[in-house]
Write a protein that holds these residues in place. Structure first.
Motif, short mmCIF file in Angstrom:
data_model
loop_
_atom_site.label_atom_id
_atom_site.label_comp_id
_atom_site.label_asym_id
_atom_site.label_seq_id
_atom_site.Cartn_x
_atom_site.Cartn_y
_atom_site.Cartn_z
N SER A 119 41.71 41.26 37.42
CA SER A 119 41.34 40.47 36.24
C SER A 119 39.85 40.12 36.27
O SER A 119 39.16 40.33 37.27
CB SER A 119 42.19 39.21 36.17
N ASP A 120 39.38 39.55 35.15
CA ASP A 120 37.93 39.29 35.02
C ASP A 120 37.56 37.89 35.47
O ASP A 120 36.61 37.29 34.97
CB ASP A 120 37.48 39.52 33.58
N ASP A 121 38.29 37.37 36.47
CA ASP A 121 38.03 36.02 36.97
C ASP A 121 37.90 36.04 38.49
O ASP A 121 37.80 37.12 39.09
CB ASP A 121 39.16 35.07 36.53
N GLU A 122 37.91 34.86 39.10
CA GLU A 122 37.69 34.78 40.54
C GLU A 122 38.74 35.55 41.33
O GLU A 122 38.42 36.27 42.28
CB GLU A 122 37.66 33.32 40.99
N GLU A 123 40.01 35.42 40.93
CA GLU A 123 41.05 36.15 41.65
C GLU A 123 40.87 37.65 41.48
O GLU A 123 41.07 38.42 42.42
CB GLU A 123 42.43 35.72 41.14
N GLY A 124 40.50 38.07 40.28
CA GLY A 124 40.22 39.49 40.06
C GLY A 124 39.06 39.96 40.90
O GLY A 124 39.07 41.08 41.44
N MET A 125 38.03 39.11 41.02
CA MET A 125 36.88 39.47 41.85
C MET A 125 37.31 39.62 43.31
O MET A 125 36.89 40.56 44.00
CB MET A 125 35.78 38.42 41.73
N ARG A 126 38.16 38.71 43.77
CA ARG A 126 38.65 38.80 45.15
C ARG A 126 39.37 40.12 45.38
O ARG A 126 39.16 40.81 46.37
CB ARG A 126 39.57 37.62 45.46
N ALA A 349 35.54 29.52 36.58
CA ALA A 349 36.72 30.36 36.76
C ALA A 349 36.37 31.73 37.34
O ALA A 349 37.26 32.55 37.58
CB ALA A 349 37.44 30.54 35.42
N GLY A 350 35.09 31.96 37.56
CA GLY A 350 34.67 33.23 38.12
C GLY A 350 34.39 34.30 37.09
O GLY A 350 34.23 35.47 37.44
N ARG A 351 34.33 33.92 35.82
CA ARG A 351 34.06 34.90 34.77
C ARG A 351 32.55 34.99 34.51
O ARG A 351 31.83 34.00 34.62
CB ARG A 351 34.78 34.51 33.48
N LEU A 352 32.12 36.18 34.14
CA LEU A 352 30.72 36.37 33.78
C LEU A 352 30.40 35.46 32.60
O LEU A 352 31.15 35.37 31.64
CB LEU A 352 30.49 37.84 33.41
N LEU A 353 29.26 34.78 32.69
CA LEU A 353 28.89 33.83 31.64
C LEU A 353 28.73 34.53 30.29
O LEU A 353 28.32 35.69 30.23
CB LEU A 353 27.59 33.12 32.02
#
Length: 806
Positions: A119-126, A349-353
């Motif tokens: 996903s496009d958030d922190e968990e997705g980044m992990r 939330a870890g999403r690109l601004l």
């Protein structure tokens, strides 16, 4: 400005505002941050807490050195797409820059759409970080799994030729091709610079080569990286390009340089295309390109343990090598990642601004989502004529003489006619289209040619559909790029020299294997090889031209990807070629002769025989009366088929009571068990053809060992004796080639005598006659320089059973 005028390519001052430059710089920092995270981190993707041992991967894999430059280019191409509504395909030559390609497609949103778990958030980044070069994850290259990629690049040399293949017949497309220092040293890449001479600005798109020089490869400097700008400019201008230079290390200065240069380059491309499409005679076109000089490992650690890293070869792979176990290295890694200031890039939330997300295009304009990188989305069915329209009339087996590939040329001419408006079919070959008897295609089209022409030139034209260049690498690479972006084609080549592209074949086969397992990658047209001027008819050219081993390489690949066909005559060749042109996600290899030869099957018989892939030729055998069979004589390939039938004729004359079955193999893969290949025969079907206990004398086009490899699990393998090419070649006569390798009719007939129980003691006279003929052959050719009349003029003397009494 005319097409041949030179734009001023001195360093440019951009109109990029400070705000725009800062936004692009932040986007670039985000891509660099995500790239570094993929190489190093298992957890803690946004550094919410200090890095610990558990946050760092136990095995650090991947390549950093080229990645920041790739990210820099990607960010600036995004701006071009938004400003100009351009269709852009990004070909990443430094395949080890996989972290950058993945990072950018994740930032633009494509990656999460294709792989929702990322996903496009922190968990997705992990999860994105964890999967990179990790068991069960993704490769470190820009592999088939990478959105937007048509080119893995793990093996260097093919980026630019793929880019041109993608641009042919895609007039709205610009292919930005990044070429690294190391790749620029390879032979295929050196030849690829000449592809610009084949690019038609009216019907084709444009290729923008970006030579990215960071000075080093794995462990030393590069040739072009150490070349000064004057020498480099002369080299690239000599290749026919207009080079623009972007050089430095200060990020803000480099952003302004790059933005201004890209604007000028895209203006130049538009000028060339507009003038050509308006009818202006183009003359010699100098397509623009960019030389980007930036430090290796740009923005990474300057030094590690007192040793230089940024701007040196130590930045090539993993600059900080012991970040998991070494606390000092781990602190250095954390400082490096925090230097990108992730708090200015991603929200809570870890999403690109949002202001950074707005820098990427939307929908299919995103380079990760462009349909040109998923060619099956653009593929249209190839219109094919009825191959029977070009079939040879065969009144009885062997009752006609024909040139197989000449008939195929007539068929291909019709393919070109039927698809002229679609412009989605091309023929590639290394200056051998006419030599390979395919010259009927020149009644429909010409050779593609953008250089000057002379009044006496023949079949050269802008817009030609036949592409000839004396580089098998270019032919292979052009067709790969063409197919990967949704079109169709054929590569014809002398059999011995297709080995030049062995490695390219390997890479394409691997790409297809992986792509077939990705639901989101749509099927592309098959890569079709026609190998002719083959081993058994290269007697006049000698040993250098005599090698059938490419099919051994092909058979090594996964069964669901490769097919090998050995049609025995023209009608079988037509039927096989028509089938291959209608397939997808395959590599089809067809081996066929071009010389005049007996024709065996009618069109209807060829249809039935080729559909099965293997079959008994009842008309050739003597086992039709229900009496017990004595021997199976099998053959695969046109010359082996001829020699097998001639051997049957000898045996019928000398041992008329012998019960012979003739089995012809068109589809080589039928010999494998069905468990190994989808075309393979079941054990029962194989046994019904070849028996479980009778001798088999097999005449094969290639190296004999391959037949043993394919059949070693069969019940009757112990009774299988194979003759084929055994590396005996020279400049000689056609028949002497088969004699030297023991594939001739006399050796085959003697094999039968030696292997059928009870024959050896009663047929000494026949065996002696066959040996005597071989002695006569040798004496005759050394005196007369050609084969004996009885060999040259032999024809099948028997009529098929259905013809009896006519």
């Amino acid at each position: 400005m005319s097409l041949t005028d030179h734009a001023d390519n001195s360093p440019a001052i951009s109109g990029l505002s400070d705000t725009q430059a800062m936004l692009i710089d932040r986007y670039w920092r985000a891509a660099n941050y995500v790239s570094v995270g993929q190489i190093y981190l298992l957890d803690n993707p946004l550094l919410r807490e200090p890095l610990t041992h558990e946050h760092v991967k136990p095995r650090l894999l991947g390549h950093w050195g080229t990645t920041p430059g790739l990210n820099f280019i990607y960010a600036h191409l995004n701006r071009i797409i938004l400003a100009r509504d351009t269709d852009l395909l990004y070909v990443c030559g430094p395949g080890h820059g996989g972290p950058g390609m993945v990072a950018n497609t994740w930032l633009e949103g494509t990656y999460s759409e294709i792989y929702p778990a990322i996903s496009d958030d922190e968990e997705g980044m992990r999860r994105l970080f964890r999967q990179f070069s990790f068991p069960g994850g993704i490769p470190s290259h820009a592999a088939p799994e990478t959105p937007g990629s048509i080119h893995e690049g793990g093996e260097l040399g093919y980026a630019l030729v793929h880019a041109y293949g993608a641009a042919f017949d895609n007039p709205e497309l610009v292919v930005a091709c990044v070429i690294g220092d190391g790749e620029a040293e390879t032979g295929p890449l050196a030849a690829s610079w000449h592809s610009n001479k084949f690019l038609d600005p009216v019907h084709d798109g444009a290729v923008l080569p970006i030579l990215h020089l960071n000075g080093y490869k794995i462990a030393g400097p590069t040739i072009l990286g150490r070349s000064d700008d004057t020498v480099l400019r002369q080299l690239l201008e000599g290749y026919g390009h207009e080079p623009f230079f972007v050089e430095g290390s200060d990020p803000m200065d480099m952003h302004r340089q790059m933005a201004a240069t890209l604007d000028r380059v895209f203006d130049r491309i538009a000028e060339i295309q507009h003038a050509a499409r308006a009818g202006e005679a183009p003359g010699t076109i100098r397509w623009p390109m960019i030389v980007l000089r930036s430090p290796k490992g740009w923005t990474g650690p300057k030094d590690v343990d007192g040793k230089r890293v940024e701007g040196f070869w130590r930045a090539h792979q993993v600059p900080i090598a012991e970040a998991r176990e070494n606390a000092a290295h781990r602190r250095l890694l954390e400082e490096w990642m925090r230097s990108y200031r992730p708090e200015e890039l991603f929200d809570a939330a870890g999403r690109l601004l949002p202001e950074l997300r707005a820098l990427a295009p939307a929908g299919d304009k995103r380079m990760g989502s462009t349909p040109y990188a998923n060619g099956g989305r653009l593929r249209r069915a190839l219109r094919r004529p009825d191959w029977r329209d070009h079939a040879v009339a065969v009144p009885s087996p062997g009752g006609a003489i024909g040139e197989a590939t000449r008939q195929l040329g007539k068929y291909l001419a019709d393919v070109l006619r039927l698809n002229a408006d679609a412009r989605n079919f091309r023929i590639m070959g290394p200056d051998e289209t006419a030599s390979n008897r395919l010259d009927a295609v020149f009644e429909v089209t010409d050779r593609a040619w953008m250089q000057r022409t002379e009044p006496y030139d023949e079949h050269l034209a802008r817009g030609g559909r036949v592409m000839e260049v004396l580089s098998e690498h270019l032919c292979q690479g052009w067709l790969e790029g063409y197919l990967l972006t949704g079109r169709h084609g054929l590569f014809n080549c002398y059999e011995a020299f297709v080995h030049i592209v062995d490695s390219m074949f390997n890479q394409h086969a691997k790409w297809l294997k992986v792509s077939r397992g990705l639901d989101w990658r749509r099927p592309i047209a098959s890569f079709n090889y026609l190998l002719t001027s083959h081993v058994w008819r290269q007697d006049h050219n000698g040993f250098s031209h005599q090698d059938p081993g490419f099919i051994d390489l092909v058979v090594n690949k996964k069964a669901d990807v490769v097919r090998v066909y050995l049609p025995p005559d023209a009608n079988c060749l037509l039927r096989v070629a028509d089938h291959c042109l209608g397939t997808h996600d395959r590599i089809n290899v067809i081996v066929a002769g071009k010389q005049p030869a007996p024709q065996w099957l009618t069109a209807d018989e060829a249809e039935t025989h080729c559909a099965a892939g293997v079959g008994i030729w009842d008309w050739a055998g003597t086992d039709r009366d229900g009496r017990e069979l004595d021997v199976v004589m099998a053959c695969a390939g046109d010359v082996p088929t001829l020699e097998t039938l001639a051997a049957v004729d000898l045996l019928r004359q000398h041992i008329p009571e012998l019960k012979i079955r003739v089995v012809n193999v068109v589809d080589l893969m039928t010999l494998q068990p069905r468990s190994e290949h989808p075309h393979g025969l079941s054990d029962n079907d194989f046994d019904s053809l070849f028996t479980r206990n009778k001798p088999i004398v097999f005449a094969f086009h290639g190296y004999p060992y391959l037949i043993h490899r394919l059949t070693y699990r069969r019940a009757n393998h112990a009774n299988l004796h194979v003759r084929g090419f055994k590396e005996e070649g020279t400049t000689t006569t056609p028949f002497d080639m088969v004699v030297r390798n023991g594939l001739d009719r006399f050796h085959l007939a003697m094999d039968v005598i030696d292997r059928v129980p009870g024959l050896a003691g009663t047929t000494a006279h026949a065996k002696q006659a066959f040996r005597d003929r071989l002695i006569e052959h040798k004496q005759y050719i050394t005196t007369h320089g050609e084969d004996m009349p009885g060999i040259r003029e032999w024809s099948w003397p028997y009529r098929a059973p259905s013809d009896a009494g006519d």
